[in-house]
Design an enzyme around this catalytic site. Structure first.
Site, mmCIF file in Angstrom:
data_model
loop_
_atom_site.group_PDB
_atom_site.id
_atom_site.type_symbol
_atom_site.label_atom_id
_atom_site.label_comp_id
_atom_site.label_asym_id
_atom_site.label_seq_id
_atom_site.Cartn_x
_atom_site.Cartn_y
_atom_site.Cartn_z
ATOM 1 N NE ARG A 160 -21.487 -8.448 2.384
ATOM 2 C CZ ARG A 160 -20.270 -8.969 2.487
ATOM 3 N NH1 ARG A 160 -20.019 -9.882 3.416
ATOM 4 N NH2 ARG A 160 -19.306 -8.604 1.677
ATOM 5 C CB CYS B 159 -14.002 -2.550 4.348
ATOM 6 S SG CYS B 159 -14.365 -3.615 5.765
ATOM 7 C CB CYS B 160 -10.837 1.209 1.563
ATOM 8 S SG CYS B 160 -9.653 -0.140 1.409
ATOM 9 N N GLY C 279 -12.777 -8.240 -7.625
ATOM 10 C CA GLY C 279 -13.429 -7.705 -6.424
ATOM 11 C C GLY C 279 -13.182 -8.585 -5.215
ATOM 12 C CB CYS D 66 -0.928 0.015 1.205
ATOM 13 S SG CYS D 66 -1.986 -1.432 1.316
#
Lengths: 126, 372
Positions: B181, B192-193, B105, B70
């Site tokens: 969710r 969450c990103c 994804g 990251c």
């Protein structure tokens, strides 16, 4: 923590095992899994065997994407008295939710693969 | 930079070239002015930078492909700064690009390239897992509720609603965050990103006096550190690598955390932002929650954090993230962050910390301080 305990894990039923780890000679601190014996790093460590039981340090309940059809499951960090932290799956009876401080024991998952899981120590406070 | 979002109609070449050409035009430069190139990416493969620039004709100069999880983009900027300070070049371009939608994804996959990662990945280790464990421990030790974590998502998604470059621009309520969710308790989906996101960002770094007439944004400090071996039973709430990197950056710049006016930090998950408030010195140890509750990190507060919407709203195309943070801070310092401007900002901080897996206390951290 809002997971439905009934959806979490399986009933305890497996054989207790102990895990192999390494202790760094310079610090006395432990690391899991054990440093491979063939590794050039190996001389800096010595082999140790972890106690059969550990304490739950932190946890999460994983909720797989509903499209997967998989049930939620619990993952934990378990701290051993040998100053080693181990990550793994925790199986709990359906009516018990995970909690920091729980007493856990290590059990065999796949004997051939040498993998492990955690279970609640029988009779431990919930 | 490009807008961040699902861009299946575009190739990585399209994204990177759009970002690079945009940065050159913004600086009033031509491709022929570029003396070296730095490409940041995680999942794109071998010699990606050369492939991305080939059709633009930016070929010939040194091109460095940089990967550091990251923190890849920030690391690329760090390396470019070193070369500029050495006098190897006077004008370089740094870009980051990622096309995560091509991965399908879901959770970003781990690289199973050592025995420990292989074992822990087989046990269910993912990046959300690591942060969720921190979240659980944080709530336990500090007697906090899940509302605190959700408040981070509310703040940053509100900021993101003001940013045309953000992937998710819909403000959310606390209830919506908590009722989204569950992913990895205590984290819900809106904490969450977004991981299905594509995008690119680029910056021009130069030792020349800019000809654009705008205020020159200077890099006051550039620090990168790697994580220590995770050994024993250490405190997972101690973001040690980030605190260490921030200390180096503050020392380089000769300033303190109190001098910082605006921050873009690595809020891949809500709990991360809370931990980084303290690691970056924005709040005393143990008082990160107070900083949030007092509104000091929201737009209009004392030190707005993630005015862009952060990773939570903007999305996190890994290789692009660190560079995109620089772009946002540069715009803030130039007074060009329309709709989300931090008035009077003179010093900004960017922070990326990544690779929180596989037996090190995060693999890489980078902190930059920018000023006008």
């Amino acid at each position: 923590m809002s997971a439905d305990p009934a959806a979490l894990g399986r009933a305890p039923s497996r054989a207790a095992i102990t895990l192999k780890a390494s202790r760094q000679r310079s610090t006395g601190l432990g690391v899991f899994p054990a440093i491979p014996r063939h590794s050039p790093s190996a001389p800096g460590f010595e082999d140790i065997t972890l106690s059969p039981e550990a304490e739950l340090y932190s946890f999460t309940v994983i909720h797989p994407n509903p499209r997967s059809g998989e049930a939620p499951f619990v993952l934990v960090y378990a701290d051993f008295v040998e100053n080693v932290r181990v990550f793994g799956v925790l199986d709990l009876p359906g009516d018990i939710a995970p909690r920091i401080g729980m007493r856990l024991r290590t059990v065999a998952d796949d004997a051939e693969a040498g993998t492990y899981r955690f279970e609640l120590v029988e009779g431990a406070s919930t | 930079m490009t807008s961040f979002g699902r861009r299946p109609d575009l190739s990585m070449q399209d994204l990177a070239q759009e970002a690079v050409l945009g940065a050159l035009a913004d600086a009033g430069l031509q491709t022929s002015d570029v003396q070296a190139l730095y490409n940041s990416n995680v999942y794109g493969g071998m010699v990606l930078g050369q492939v991305l620039m080939r059709d633009l004709g930016i070929t010939g100069p040194a091109l460095y492909n940089v990967e550091n999880a990251c923190a890849s983009g920030a690391t690329a900027v760090h390396l470019a700064c070193q070369a500029l300070r050495l006098g190897l070049y006077d004008t370089v371009v740094v870009w980051g690009v990622e096309q995560l939608t091509r991965l399908g994804g879901g959770t970003i996959p781990l690289q199973r390239n050592d025995y420990k990662t292989e074992l822990y990945a087989s046990q269910g280790m993912t990046l959300p897992t690591v942060y969720a464990m921190r979240g659980t421990r944080y709530l336990h030790e500090r007697s906090e509720s899940v509302d605190l974590l959700a408040s981070i998502a509310v703040k940053n998604r509100q900021h993101g609603s003001l940013n045309p470059y953000a992937q998710q621009r819909k403000p959310v309520t606390l209830e919506e965050v908590l009722q989204s969710r569950p992913v990895a308790e205590p984290l819900t989906l809106l904490q969450c990103c977004p991981s299905a996101v594509d995008g690119a960002a680029a910056v021009i770094l130069t030792t020349k006096i800019p000809s654009s007439g705008r205020r020159a944004v200077r890099i006051l400090a550039s620090a990168v550190q790697s994580g220590h071996l995770e050994i024993g039973c250490d405190d997972i709430l101690d973001a040690e690598i980030t605190a260490r990197t921030a200390r180096l950056a503050y020392e380089q710049a000769g300033i303190s955390p109190k001098d910082v006016d605006v921050v873009e930090l690595h809020d891949a998950f809500t709990i991360a932002e809370l931990l980084y408030y303290e690691a970056l010195g924005l709040a005393p140890d143990g008082d990160g929650a107070g900083l949030l509750r007092d509104g000091e990190t929201a737009l209009g507060g004392r030190v707005p954090v993630n005015p862009s919407g952060g990773l939570l709203a903007k999305g996190h195309p890994l290789g692009a993230t660190g560079v995109a943070q620089m772009v946002e801070i540069a715009w803030q310092l130039e007074g060009r962050a329309e709709g989300r401007q931090v008035e009077g900002a003179r010093i900004g901080l960017t922070q990326c910390t990544g690779g929180g897996i596989a037996g090190v206390d995060h693999a890489a951290s980078s902190v930059h301080l920018l000023g006008v």
